[in-house]
Design a protein around this motif. Sequence first.
Motif, PDB file in Angstrom:
ATOM      1  N   LEU A  66     -66.388 -80.667 -19.017  1.00 19.80           N
ATOM      2  CA  LEU A  66     -66.808 -79.295 -19.334  1.00 19.80           C
ATOM      3  C   LEU A  66     -68.295 -79.101 -19.076  1.00 19.80           C
ATOM      4  N   TYR A  67     -69.094 -80.115 -19.400  1.00 22.47           N
ATOM      5  CA  TYR A  67     -70.537 -80.007 -19.171  1.00 22.47           C
ATOM      6  C   TYR A  67     -70.863 -80.062 -17.681  1.00 22.47           C
ATOM      7  N   TYR A 121     -68.777 -76.109 -28.914  1.00 22.40           N
ATOM      8  CA  TYR A 121     -67.674 -76.948 -28.455  1.00 22.40           C
ATOM      9  C   TYR A 121     -68.147 -78.374 -28.166  1.00 22.40           C
ATOM     10  N   ASN A 149     -68.981 -79.156 -15.187  1.00 24.46           N
ATOM     11  CA  ASN A 149     -68.558 -77.904 -14.562  1.00 24.46           C
ATOM     12  C   ASN A 149     -69.317 -76.686 -15.099  1.00 24.46           C
ATOM     13  N   GLN A 150     -70.351 -76.953 -15.925  1.00 19.03           N
ATOM     14  CA  GLN A 150     -71.215 -75.899 -16.469  1.00 19.03           C
ATOM     15  C   GLN A 150     -70.435 -74.882 -17.300  1.00 19.03           C
ATOM     16  N   LYS A 151     -69.435 -75.369 -18.027  1.00 16.02           N
ATOM     17  CA  LYS A 151     -68.674 -74.510 -18.926  1.00 16.02           C
ATOM     18  C   LYS A 151     -69.284 -74.464 -20.318  1.00 16.02           C
ATOM     19  N   ILE A 152     -69.945 -75.558 -20.716  1.00 18.65           N
ATOM     20  CA  ILE A 152     -70.571 -75.628 -22.031  1.00 18.65           C
ATOM     21  C   ILE A 152     -71.951 -76.242 -21.874  1.00 18.65           C
TER      22      ILE A 152
END
Length: 385
Positions: free
Chosen positions: A28-29, A40, A31-34
């Motif tokens: 997630l990190y 989260y 892919n720059q989602k969070i």
Amino acid sequence: MTCRRRVVDMEFALAMIGIILMVFEAELYINQKISKLGFYSLMLKCLISLSTVFLLIFICAEYYVSAKIRALDSNIQSVLSVMTFRQWMYLVLELVVCSIHPFPGNIKFEYSSTQGVIHSVSIDAILSIVMLGRLYLVCHFAVVHSNMVTDTFIYSIGMISKTKINTTFVIKALISKRPGFLLIVVMVTTVIVNTWAYRACELYFDRNKYKKNSIFESLWIITMVFLSSDHGDVLPESYCGRFVAVMTAVMGLITSSLLIAIIAQQIEHTRSEKHVFAFASRVQTSCKKKSAAADAIKSFFKLTVLIKSGKAGYREISRLKDKVKQSLKMMRTTREEMMDIYDDTVGVVDVAEVTWRVEQRVSVLESRFNSLEEKIDLILSKVER
């Protein structure tokens, strides 16, 4: 043993849960989602820390149960007295390895690439890679559930013969029994784990190069490095990625050596095939020896006749002498080949089998001789009466 198996099952489950949560948070990190300070990320890291705490507790419990089993086998009441210095060191080492994980927060440090580019990188890049060291518990889990450990008969034989039925024993037995399967599992696991580790190293360093370090690109370079056939079209930009590539190359060399050894073992003749081949080789060598002996006798007879007649020339005599020498040399060569065939055919197993058969035959003859001696004594006693 059942209690220990349950404890190891909990260790394996907690280790896998922690690794899965770590990979999920890292993806997630990447892919720059969070962000590392987001809700989260903090929640996932707290779950990882919680699973790590329980994992450390169960590791201590597993060592306690193992020590208790050894104490019962040795009729010792104190559990601590059976814990050696090496076992204490193993316990500390396992606790240190399994305690490493990404902590809640966002601790960064300045990191320079191989080209001298400086980035501010999260420390989770290193902690996530080191956390993969928990995968050694997979081997521990497989050993505990092996039939060599669960079978009470095999365990009793090990206790009687003072042989430790431990991880090393089970792995050696598995290598001897199913070497191909074990090698394939090690190769596939190494490629998959190192692919993700390499990708995480590169993307933690620079998240903007996602396409360059996609899962398929990382799989390509790790596979090429593992097979020692890297084309140099893709190079790691971080020292962490270089370290993963070096470890992959080392594992590739080790598994390649094992693969060659397994192939050589599989193409080797069995005992029956070896005896058939040796018999055929002895027949062929014996025929060559007899043919060489016949040629030597024939040439020597012709040479003797020509010398006595005095009609032969120098060239003919030299030709017959050379032919006799070649025949004698062939006889010596075939005799040495015959000895080599015998040496290659008869092994330690064959000698042991012949010795066992001779001992069995001697014991049968000895029993018959004793019974015959008893009958003779009985006949003599009746005659004397």
